[in-house]
Motif scaffolding. Structure first.
Motif, PDB file in Angstrom:
ATOM      1  N   VAL A 290       3.124  -0.972  -8.503  1.00 36.41           N
ATOM      2  CA  VAL A 290       3.184  -0.092  -9.671  1.00 36.41           C
ATOM      3  C   VAL A 290       2.027  -0.402 -10.623  1.00 36.41           C
ATOM      4  O   VAL A 290       1.408   0.493 -11.185  1.00 36.41           O
ATOM      5  CB  VAL A 290       4.547  -0.243 -10.373  1.00 36.41           C
TER       6      VAL A 290
ATOM      7  N   LEU B 220      -1.067   1.339  -9.588  1.00 31.93           N
ATOM      8  CA  LEU B 220      -1.143   2.798  -9.639  1.00 31.93           C
ATOM      9  C   LEU B 220      -2.319   3.201 -10.518  1.00 31.93           C
ATOM     10  O   LEU B 220      -2.516   2.627 -11.589  1.00 31.93           O
ATOM     11  CB  LEU B 220       0.147   3.371 -10.241  1.00 31.93           C
TER      12      LEU B 220
ATOM     13  N   VAL C  78       7.432   8.930 -10.044  1.00 31.24           N
ATOM     14  CA  VAL C  78       6.093   8.502  -9.635  1.00 31.24           C
ATOM     15  C   VAL C  78       5.071   9.442 -10.238  1.00 31.24           C
ATOM     16  O   VAL C  78       4.066   8.997 -10.809  1.00 31.24           O
ATOM     17  CB  VAL C  78       5.962   8.461  -8.099  1.00 31.24           C
TER      18      VAL C  78
ATOM     19  N   ARG D 115       4.612   8.756 -13.869  1.00 31.61           N
ATOM     20  CA  ARG D 115       4.269   7.376 -14.224  1.00 31.61           C
ATOM     21  C   ARG D 115       5.415   6.676 -14.966  1.00 31.61           C
ATOM     22  O   ARG D 115       5.183   5.829 -15.810  1.00 31.61           O
ATOM     23  CB  ARG D 115       3.047   7.319 -15.148  1.00 31.61           C
TER      24      ARG D 115
END
Lengths: 318, 556
Positions: free
Chosen positions: A30, A33, A277, A280
């Motif tokens: 994460v 990302l 996802v 965010r």
């Protein structure tokens, strides 16, 4: 029996370690990302000061290691933080969705597992007959088709053309049990079609593998009828591989159902994960991933324990 | 074995005429049993003997109207009590099996279903055929267990197969065959997988019970001495054909056919015993006070023995006695926890990893299962060539010459075998390749781990003769691990007897085979069947039924 308990605790411990490793992976994934979370939440028009303030508010200015342990510490107590988008508690947001997904998975499993084992036993008993071939071809076809395709086909034939079942699986807490079952029938059926083949073929081949064993020949030479040889002599010794495949498929039913949820507009956890996802909403993503990982680990643990319990050597030590 | 003089008055039970069976191989049906005739009367025991591939088991199973997958009955008739089993349908056959004709398999451990209790498997057939109610059948099982002298007959049936020893399982299987009081039982090598001390009590139990119920039996075995104890008459088979048939005594004393005579004569092979060199010669291998363990389980305790150049030391003992473990210690695969191993007087590092290439070269192994000890995907030339290259650095033409030499040594024509794969060879040829591979390293010491126990007697004899010739030629020291005392008698110079990880007794062969023995050696020796048909009866009279097998082992 003590040995078995010991093995179970050992596996449980290993499972926890695995989960810990996975939590690190999830957290770093994460982190990696692309894009800044504060920026994504505030949108393109945000000023630098706003973003910086947001980062500070979220605690993003602190080092990742500190945040990881903070997150982990809270997660252990069941607190996954707040959603960045809705500001709701992640745990409460997820729990309803997860319950829905579990319900759907259970629904599909209750149909799929007995059907798969029964078909497996029957195809083993009538191996190389037309029945065997038809069952194999049919289940292989269903496993080879993408879920969304199966879903739309089912909607077309069982809903649009005939109107037997609703095409949308929107459910809520107020609905009665049977109403839910009816609404969820098509997504459940889609998932059944996807998982049956795998379990059936493993049941069939595990049984057929055993048919060459001396104790099966012995049973034949005792005049035991064919169906009893399969159910009484072969199946009890074939459980270990079958249980493993069942566990894998059950895990799939819980964690791999995003497409089915999308097709049938089902309020499950898979859709939520995908949404989070794109937005965010990392507390939700992390929580979902952790739950999926725990599901996999628990089901595999259950499979191991099941395989141990069906092994007479371990169940009845010398 | 009872009143043979009445045999012609007995009723004919089974009559097989011109039985032909085909097996499916390489996309076509090949005949493997070529017109066999067989007659069996009520209460009569027929011994069916021959080497592997003789078709004994196939015929035994055919007597139940059963063929294994990939086989079919292609001709002849099998008449059982007026019913032709070759034309009967599956239902008729199923109702016959278990009820009228029962089967006792070679490996009881593999033939009992691991998932069910013994007694549940015992009662399956009687309950299935509604001959007995479950409880009634359980009572009967306990009665049969008692008659077969199983310990705790009331309780043992409620155990699972893995909780019971091999010899007990074999008797429980015989009891299971008796469950419906069949007219005929097929015994398919029922004692082959057992240790000698266990075999004797299973033999005694089987003989008693078929006698008590006047059951007819076909007793299949490759062991002549065993069949001599059990059978009223013997039929000798070779490659699916009958060689001859006669009453047991006549067959043993005066066989007609050359093949039968050759089978009988195998047991007479003997090589001259050698003695240790005088003075203080240094042994090739000296095992000194070693202990070894698998994890926490101690498997060897204070084991010591010497092996001198040019001599064969036979290490004998039953399964689990630590014979192979001792070999693993010598090769360094299992470092001992105490004690040391000297090679030509020099201490060897305990693990093979710490040994030099020359130390490794000196000690080679030949294995029991040549099938699994040779890589099936590698040509013979490479199997033999690799150690020659590895230890001696040979390559190219020199390597080829060496491989040819080795093939000559093991009496296989280099031109025919150089490029072949192990799967294209017979069992005996594979074992020869195993020997050549060991020789390729030019060792001074070879461990032979049960090298003949998977082979037929005639083939095994060939291997023993070859090993003997090579020993003379290269002055090799052999450690010969075996459970077969007949082999020990024919080839050993010295004998080490092991039991439960300890050495019970050791010494030169002639001393070891003459009384007085250690009680365990005595038990081992007296348990080896002899060709005399009265042997079992005599032993039972001498020792008593409670002084054989497990009972006797426990007393020690």
């Amino acid at each position: 029996m003590n040995d078995v308990v010991k093995i179970i605790f050992k596996r449980l411990g290993l499972g926890l370690v695995t989960l810990l490793v996975i939590s690190v992976i999830i957290f770093s994934a994460v982190e990696m990302l692309p894009g800044d979370i504060a920026q994504a939440v505030l949108g393109q028009g945000a000023t630098k000061e706003n973003v910086a303030a947001m980062r500070e508010q979220l605690g993003l200015d602190r080092p990742a290691v500190v945040r990881y342990f903070e997150w982990l510490g809270n997660a252990v107590t069941g607190d996954f933080g707040h959603s960045l988008v809705s500001q709701k508690q992640v745990s409460s947001a997820i729990s309803e969705r997860f319950a829905n997904t579990l319900f759907l998975a259970l629904y599909a499993a209750v149909i799929a597992v007995p059907v798969a084992i029964l078909l497996g036993v029957l195809t083993a008993l009538w191996r190389n007959t037309p029945f065997d071939r038809v069952a194999n071809v049919a289940t292989l076809t269903s496993i080879s088709s993408p879920e969304f395709f199966l879903g739309y086909i089912l909607i077309l034939f069982l809903s649009v053309k005939t109107g037997y079942f609703p095409s949308l699986a929107k459910i809520n807490a107020e609905m009665g049990f049977f109403e839910k079952l009816e609404r969820m029938f098509l997504p459940a059926l889609t998932m059944v079609l996807v998982v049956v083949a795998h379990m059936m073929r493993m049941t069939r081949s595990a049984i057929i593998n055993l048919l060459a064993s001396p104790y099966i020949e012995m049973a034949r030479l005792k005049g035991v009828p064919g169906w009893r040889i399969i159910t009484h002599h072969a199946l009890p010794n074939a459980w270990a591989p079958i249980i493993n495949v069942i566990a894998l498929n059950l895990a799939y039913l819980v964690t791999g159902v995003v497409l089915v949820e999308v097709v049938f507009v089902f309020p499950g956890i898979g859709q939520m994960l995908v949404d989070s996802v794109t937005k965010r909403d990392f507390p939700v993503v992390q929580a979902c991933c952790l739950i999926f990982a725990a599901t996999f680990i628990l089901l595999n643990l259950a499979a191991d324990v099941g395989a141990i319990l069906t092994n007479p050597r371990l169940r009845h030590p010398k | 074995m009872s009143d043979t003089e009445n045999s012609d008055k007995r009723e004919l039970l089974l009559e097989i005429q011109d039985l032909r069976i085909e097996g499916y191989a390489d996309d076509k049906w090949v005949e493997i049993v070529h017109g066999v005739n067989l007659e069996l009367h009520r209460g009569e025991i027929l011994g069916l003997i021959g080497e592997s591939g003789a078709g004994k088991s196939t015929i035994g199973l055919a007597a139940m109207g059963y063929t294994r997958d990939g086989c079919r009955i292609s001709g002849g008739s099998i008449d059982f009590e007026g019913m032709d089993l070759t034309t009967a349908n599956q239902d008729e056959l199923a109702s016959l099996r278990g009820a009228k004709i029962a089967y006792v398999a070679q490996s009881a451990a593999a033939s009992f279903n691991p998932a069910h209790r013994l007694i549940d498997q015992h009662t399956e057939a009687p309950v299935q055929y509604r001959i007995k109610k479950r409880l009634e059948s359980q009572e009967d099982a306990m009665e049969l267990y008692h008659r077969l002298r199983l310990p705790n007959p009331k309780e043992i049936g409620f155990r699972y197969p893995h909780q019971v020893s091999g010899g007990q399982l074999q008797r429980a299987m015989t009891a299971m065959a008796m469950a419906c009081r069949p007219d005929l039982i097929i015994f398919d090598e029922p004692t082959t997988a057992l240790d000698v001390t266990t075999q004797i009590e299973v033999l005694a139990a089987i003989r008693d019970i078929v006698d008590q119920f006047n059951t007819a039996a076909i007793y299949i075995t490759h062991d002549l001495a065993v069949v001599a104890q059990m059978a009223d008459k013997i039929k000798v088979m070779l490659r699916g054909e009958e060689v001859e048939e006669a009453e047991t005594i006549k067959m043993l004393e005066d066989p007609e056919e050359d093949y039968t005579k050759s089978l009988w004569s195998v047991r007479s092979y003997k090589r001259r015993q050698k003695y240790r060199p005088q003075g203080d010669a240094v042994p090739v291998v000296s095992v000194q006070n070693i202990d070894a363990a698998y994890g926490d389980v101690k498997v060897l305790e204070n084991v010591s023995f010497d092996i001198h150049a040019g001599m064969t030391v036979a290490v004998v003992g039953e399964s689990g006695s630590g014979k192979s473990t001792a070999a693993r210690c010598i090769t360094g695969l299992l470092p001992p926890t105490a004690g040391r191993i000297l090679f030509n007087g020099e201490a060897l590092p305990s693990s093979y990893k710490a040994r030099s290439r020359d130390q490794l070269r000196q000690a080679q192994m030949i294995y029991q299962m040549a099938d699994t000890a040779l890589n099936p995907k590698v040509r013979i030339s490479e199997i033999i060539g690799r150690p020659a290259h590895f230890y001696r650095g040979l390559r190219g033409a020199k390597l080829k010459k060496r491989v040819d030499e080795l093939l000559d040594l093991i009496e296989l024509e280099p031109r025919d075998f150089y490029n072949r794969y192990p799967t294209e060879l017979s069992g005996g040829q594979k074992q020869r390749i195993g020997i050549a591979r060991a020789l390729a390293a030019n060792p001074s010491f070879i461990i032979c781990d049960e090298v003949t126990s998977a082979l037929d007697q005639l083939v095994a004899e060939g291997i023993l003769k070859l090993l003997d010739r090579l020993q003379k030629e290269f002055n090799l020291a052999y450690m010969f691990i075996t459970h077969d005392l007949a082999t020990v008698r024919s080839i050993a110079d010295e004998v080490v007897v092991m039991k439960e990880g300890r050495i019970v007794e050791q010494g030169p062969k002639d001393e070891m085979f003459t009384p007085p023995h250690h009680p365990y050696t005595d038990l081992l020796l007296s348990s080896v069947p002899e060709m005399d048909p009265e042997w079992l009866t005599t032993v039972l009279e001498e020792r008593g039924v409670d002084n054989i097998g497990e009972a006797a082992l426990k007393k020690q």
